[in-house]
Structures are given as C-alpha cells and as structure tokens.
Motif scaffolding. Structure first.
Motif, PDB file in Angstrom:
ATOM      1  N   THR A  92      48.031  47.530  51.061  1.00 19.05           N
ATOM      2  CA  THR A  92      49.111  46.550  51.221  1.00 19.05           C
ATOM      3  C   THR A  92      49.524  45.914  49.895  1.00 19.05           C
ATOM      4  OG1 THR A  92      47.620  44.668  51.570  1.00 19.05           O
ATOM      5  CG2 THR A  92      48.259  45.974  53.527  1.00 19.05           C
ATOM      6  N   ALA A  93      48.822  46.230  48.824  1.00 16.36           N
ATOM      7  CA  ALA A  93      49.044  45.691  47.471  1.00 16.36           C
ATOM      8  C   ALA A  93      48.626  44.221  47.338  1.00 16.36           C
ATOM      9  CB  ALA A  93      50.486  45.875  47.028  1.00 16.36           C
ATOM     10  N   GLU A  94      47.908  43.687  48.308  1.00 17.57           N
ATOM     11  CA  GLU A  94      47.449  42.301  48.242  1.00 17.57           C
ATOM     12  C   GLU A  94      46.538  42.099  47.026  1.00 17.57           C
ATOM     13  OE1 GLU A  94      44.706  39.199  50.844  1.00 17.57           O
ATOM     14  OE2 GLU A  94      45.501  40.986  51.814  1.00 17.57           O
ATOM     15  N   ASN A  95      46.899  41.175  46.162  1.00 20.15           N
ATOM     16  CA  ASN A  95      46.144  40.767  44.973  1.00 20.15           C
ATOM     17  C   ASN A  95      45.980  41.834  43.899  1.00 20.15           C
ATOM     18  OD1 ASN A  95      45.723  38.070  45.493  1.00 20.15           O
ATOM     19  ND2 ASN A  95      43.767  38.393  46.504  1.00 20.15           N
ATOM     20  N   VAL A  96      46.592  42.992  44.040  1.00 17.20           N
ATOM     21  CA  VAL A  96      46.413  44.054  43.041  1.00 17.20           C
ATOM     22  C   VAL A  96      46.973  43.622  41.690  1.00 17.20           C
ATOM     23  CG1 VAL A  96      46.990  46.429  42.403  1.00 17.20           C
ATOM     24  CG2 VAL A  96      46.308  45.901  44.754  1.00 17.20           C
ATOM     25  N   GLU A  97      48.197  43.129  41.663  1.00 15.76           N
ATOM     26  CA  GLU A  97      48.773  42.669  40.393  1.00 15.76           C
ATOM     27  C   GLU A  97      47.948  41.522  39.815  1.00 15.76           C
ATOM     28  OE1 GLU A  97      52.875  41.644  40.844  1.00 15.76           O
ATOM     29  OE2 GLU A  97      53.504  43.729  41.032  1.00 15.76           O
ATOM     30  N   LYS A  98      47.474  40.632  40.663  1.00 16.40           N
ATOM     31  CA  LYS A  98      46.699  39.468  40.206  1.00 16.40           C
ATOM     32  C   LYS A  98      45.448  39.904  39.451  1.00 16.40           C
ATOM     33  CE  LYS A  98      44.619  35.129  41.785  1.00 16.40           C
ATOM     34  NZ  LYS A  98      44.766  34.571  40.469  1.00 16.40           N
ATOM     35  N   VAL A  99      44.784  40.944  39.906  1.00 15.17           N
ATOM     36  CA  VAL A  99      43.585  41.435  39.224  1.00 15.17           C
ATOM     37  C   VAL A  99      43.912  41.737  37.761  1.00 15.17           C
ATOM     38  CG1 VAL A  99      41.983  43.399  39.040  1.00 15.17           C
ATOM     39  CG2 VAL A  99      42.457  42.381  41.271  1.00 15.17           C
ATOM     40  N   PHE A 100      44.997  42.470  37.540  1.00 20.92           N
ATOM     41  CA  PHE A 100      45.322  42.896  36.185  1.00 20.92           C
ATOM     42  C   PHE A 100      45.895  41.763  35.347  1.00 20.92           C
ATOM     43  CE2 PHE A 100      45.016  46.790  38.621  1.00 20.92           C
ATOM     44  CZ  PHE A 100      44.127  47.492  37.823  1.00 20.92           C
ATOM     45  N   PHE A 101      46.728  40.932  35.918  1.00 23.53           N
ATOM     46  CA  PHE A 101      47.259  39.790  35.172  1.00 23.53           C
ATOM     47  C   PHE A 101      46.133  38.852  34.753  1.00 23.53           C
ATOM     48  CE2 PHE A 101      51.483  40.856  36.897  1.00 23.53           C
ATOM     49  CZ  PHE A 101      52.187  40.820  35.702  1.00 23.53           C
ATOM     50  N   ASP A 102      45.201  38.563  35.660  1.00 23.39           N
ATOM     51  CA  ASP A 102      44.083  37.684  35.331  1.00 23.39           C
ATOM     52  C   ASP A 102      43.201  38.287  34.243  1.00 23.39           C
ATOM     53  OD1 ASP A 102      45.076  35.998  37.276  1.00 23.39           O
ATOM     54  OD2 ASP A 102      43.360  36.188  38.623  1.00 23.39           O
ATOM     55  N   LEU A 103      42.946  39.595  34.331  1.00 20.25           N
ATOM     56  CA  LEU A 103      42.110  40.262  33.342  1.00 20.25           C
ATOM     57  C   LEU A 103      42.783  40.249  31.972  1.00 20.25           C
ATOM     58  CD1 LEU A 103      39.444  41.871  32.977  1.00 20.25           C
ATOM     59  CD2 LEU A 103      40.824  43.924  33.260  1.00 20.25           C
ATOM     60  N   ILE A 104      44.071  40.535  31.937  1.00 22.09           N
ATOM     61  CA  ILE A 104      44.802  40.520  30.666  1.00 22.09           C
ATOM     62  C   ILE A 104      44.796  39.125  30.062  1.00 22.09           C
ATOM     63  CG2 ILE A 104      47.107  40.741  29.639  1.00 22.09           C
ATOM     64  CD1 ILE A 104      47.522  43.080  31.688  1.00 22.09           C
ATOM     65  N   GLN A 105      45.019  38.122  30.889  1.00 18.50           N
ATOM     66  CA  GLN A 105      45.019  36.749  30.391  1.00 18.50           C
ATOM     67  C   GLN A 105      43.644  36.392  29.810  1.00 18.50           C
ATOM     68  OE1 GLN A 105      45.947  33.757  33.300  1.00 18.50           O
ATOM     69  NE2 GLN A 105      46.084  32.142  31.770  1.00 18.50           N
ATOM     70  N   LYS A 106      42.592  36.750  30.515  1.00 15.17           N
ATOM     71  CA  LYS A 106      41.239  36.446  30.052  1.00 15.17           C
ATOM     72  C   LYS A 106      40.938  37.203  28.755  1.00 15.17           C
ATOM     73  CE  LYS A 106      36.498  36.211  31.697  1.00 15.17           C
ATOM     74  NZ  LYS A 106      35.553  36.570  32.726  1.00 15.17           N
ATOM     75  N   ALA A 107      41.373  38.449  28.646  1.00 15.25           N
ATOM     76  CA  ALA A 107      41.151  39.233  27.428  1.00 15.25           C
ATOM     77  C   ALA A 107      41.912  38.631  26.251  1.00 15.25           C
ATOM     78  CB  ALA A 107      41.567  40.687  27.649  1.00 15.25           C
ATOM     79  N   GLU A 108      43.151  38.210  26.496  1.00 15.39           N
ATOM     80  CA  GLU A 108      43.921  37.577  25.426  1.00 15.39           C
ATOM     81  C   GLU A 108      43.264  36.280  24.975  1.00 15.39           C
ATOM     82  OE1 GLU A 108      47.929  37.160  26.892  1.00 15.39           O
ATOM     83  OE2 GLU A 108      48.505  39.111  26.088  1.00 15.39           O
ATOM     84  N   GLU A 109      42.780  35.476  25.895  1.00 15.54           N
ATOM     85  CA  GLU A 109      42.096  34.227  25.548  1.00 15.54           C
ATOM     86  C   GLU A 109      40.841  34.518  24.733  1.00 15.54           C
ATOM     87  OE1 GLU A 109      41.396  32.380  29.328  1.00 15.54           O
ATOM     88  OE2 GLU A 109      43.503  31.836  29.584  1.00 15.54           O
ATOM     89  N   GLY A 110      40.109  35.556  25.119  1.00 14.94           N
ATOM     90  CA  GLY A 110      38.907  35.937  24.373  1.00 14.94           C
ATOM     91  C   GLY A 110      39.233  36.402  22.968  1.00 14.94           C
ATOM     92  N   ALA A 111      40.327  37.139  22.799  1.00 15.76           N
ATOM     93  CA  ALA A 111      40.725  37.599  21.471  1.00 15.76           C
ATOM     94  C   ALA A 111      41.135  36.418  20.603  1.00 15.76           C
ATOM     95  CB  ALA A 111      41.870  38.605  21.591  1.00 15.76           C
ATOM     96  N   ILE A 112      41.830  35.467  21.181  1.00 14.65           N
ATOM     97  CA  ILE A 112      42.255  34.283  20.438  1.00 14.65           C
ATOM     98  C   ILE A 112      41.032  33.480  19.997  1.00 14.65           C
ATOM     99  CG2 ILE A 112      43.416  32.036  20.660  1.00 14.65           C
ATOM    100  CD1 ILE A 112      45.462  33.545  22.489  1.00 14.65           C
ATOM    101  N   GLU A 113      40.038  33.367  20.861  1.00  7.53           N
ATOM    102  CA  GLU A 113      38.825  32.607  20.543  1.00  7.53           C
ATOM    103  C   GLU A 113      37.866  33.388  19.650  1.00  7.53           C
ATOM    104  OE1 GLU A 113      37.210  31.625  24.351  1.00  7.53           O
ATOM    105  OE2 GLU A 113      38.931  30.408  24.914  1.00  7.53           O
ATOM    106  N   GLY A 114      38.171  34.663  19.400  1.00  6.80           N
ATOM    107  CA  GLY A 114      37.312  35.479  18.552  1.00  6.80           C
ATOM    108  C   GLY A 114      36.158  36.126  19.287  1.00  6.80           C
ATOM    109  N   ASN A 115      36.163  36.076  20.615  1.00  5.82           N
ATOM    110  CA  ASN A 115      35.077  36.666  21.391  1.00  5.82           C
ATOM    111  C   ASN A 115      35.264  38.156  21.635  1.00  5.82           C
ATOM    112  OD1 ASN A 115      33.876  34.163  21.642  1.00  5.82           O
ATOM    113  ND2 ASN A 115      34.988  33.687  23.511  1.00  5.82           N
ATOM    114  N   LEU A 116      36.475  38.651  21.413  1.00  2.29           N
ATOM    115  CA  LEU A 116      36.765  40.062  21.628  1.00  2.29           C
ATOM    116  C   LEU A 116      37.354  40.659  20.367  1.00  2.29           C
ATOM    117  CD1 LEU A 116      38.497  39.810  25.109  1.00  2.29           C
ATOM    118  CD2 LEU A 116      36.185  40.589  24.662  1.00  2.29           C
ATOM    119  N   ASN A 117      37.268  41.969  20.251  1.00  2.71           N
ATOM    120  CA  ASN A 117      37.914  42.657  19.144  1.00  2.71           C
ATOM    121  C   ASN A 117      39.410  42.671  19.370  1.00  2.71           C
ATOM    122  OD1 ASN A 117      35.424  43.346  18.011  1.00  2.71           O
ATOM    123  ND2 ASN A 117      35.253  45.117  19.364  1.00  2.71           N
TER     124      ASN A 117
END
Length: 140
Positions: A92-117
């Motif tokens: 039904t596509a329930e929450n599918v986009e949310k999974v990826f948007f949330d992950l991308i946001q968290k990865a970007e925040e980690g890169a900004i904080e220096g926690n990710l490459n």
C-alpha cells in the motif's frame, strides 16, 4: 537495503555496505524467522561499519492480522540498538517514503556533525522531486 531473508550473503555483503552512510534493515512482521535474520544483519553491519545511520523496518503491516512480531518487541529492540523503527507496507506504500526521507535526514545531520564520512557526490531528494503514482502501481 538488507532483508532478513538474505542471511546466506554474509561473506559478500560487507563489500556493499562497508562505506555506507545509511542502512535500512527490513523484516516481514508476519515471519518471526525474518525478524531474527534482521537482528543478525544489524549485528553484522554494526561490526563492519560503526559510522552509519541504520533504520529497522517491519514490512507487511497490511497483513497485521498475521503478525508474528509485535510493534512493541521490534521497537524495544531498535531502541536498544540506537536506531529508529518504522512499520511499512510495500503493497500500500504506507510509510515507505518516510523510511527513506528519515534516513537521508539522519545521514545528512550525521555528516554535518562529523559523525559520518562526507561523500564527494551528493544526491538531494525533496518532496517536490517525487511524483505520486496511482494506488497499486510502482515506480519501477
């Protein structure tokens, strides 16, 4: 994306996720063995790559009447491992986009904080870039 069914791929898998900045581990809420496999993937990825954003996803919420893994159980495990938990339905596509948007946001925040490459190539995804498809169709 790693699924609980792909356990036999452990020897080759690190090649694909060693430098990952985001990992989605998916299991089938109607299949306890899938959930157990997902836990093995979480352990394996954590062993190989400490600098990642990981999300645990319980799929097939459209079949909740056949649930073998409770929301509470999966949420508690994800919380213990320090990652978010979401339930989705690929059908039904329930929450599918949310999974990826949330992950991308968290990865970007980690890169900004220096926690990710930081990657030399950046892909920006926004809600405006996505087109809505008719129900029961896919974007393949």
């Amino acid at each position: 994306m790693l699924t609980g069914y792909s356990i036999g791929c452990f020897s080759l898998a690190p090649t694909y996720y060693r430098h990952a900045q985001g990992v989605v581990v998916v299991f089938d809420i109607t299949d306890r063995s899938s959930y157990m496999g997902a836990q093995k993937w979480v352990s394996e990825v954590s062993r190989v790559n400490k600098r990642y954003c990981m999300t645990l996803v319980g799929n097939k919420v459209d079949l909740a009447q056949h649930r073998q893994v409770s929301t509470t159980e999966a949420w508690e495990y994800a919380n213990q491992m320090g990652m978010p938990y979401l339930e989705t339905s690929a059908k039904t596509a329930e929450n599918v986009e949310k999974v990826f948007f949330d992950l991308i946001q968290k990865a970007e925040e980690g890169a900004i904080e220096g926690n990710l490459n930081r990657s030399t190539s950046v892909i920006r995804i926004s809600q405006q870039n996505l087109t809505k498809t008719k129900k029961n169709s896919c974007n393949c």
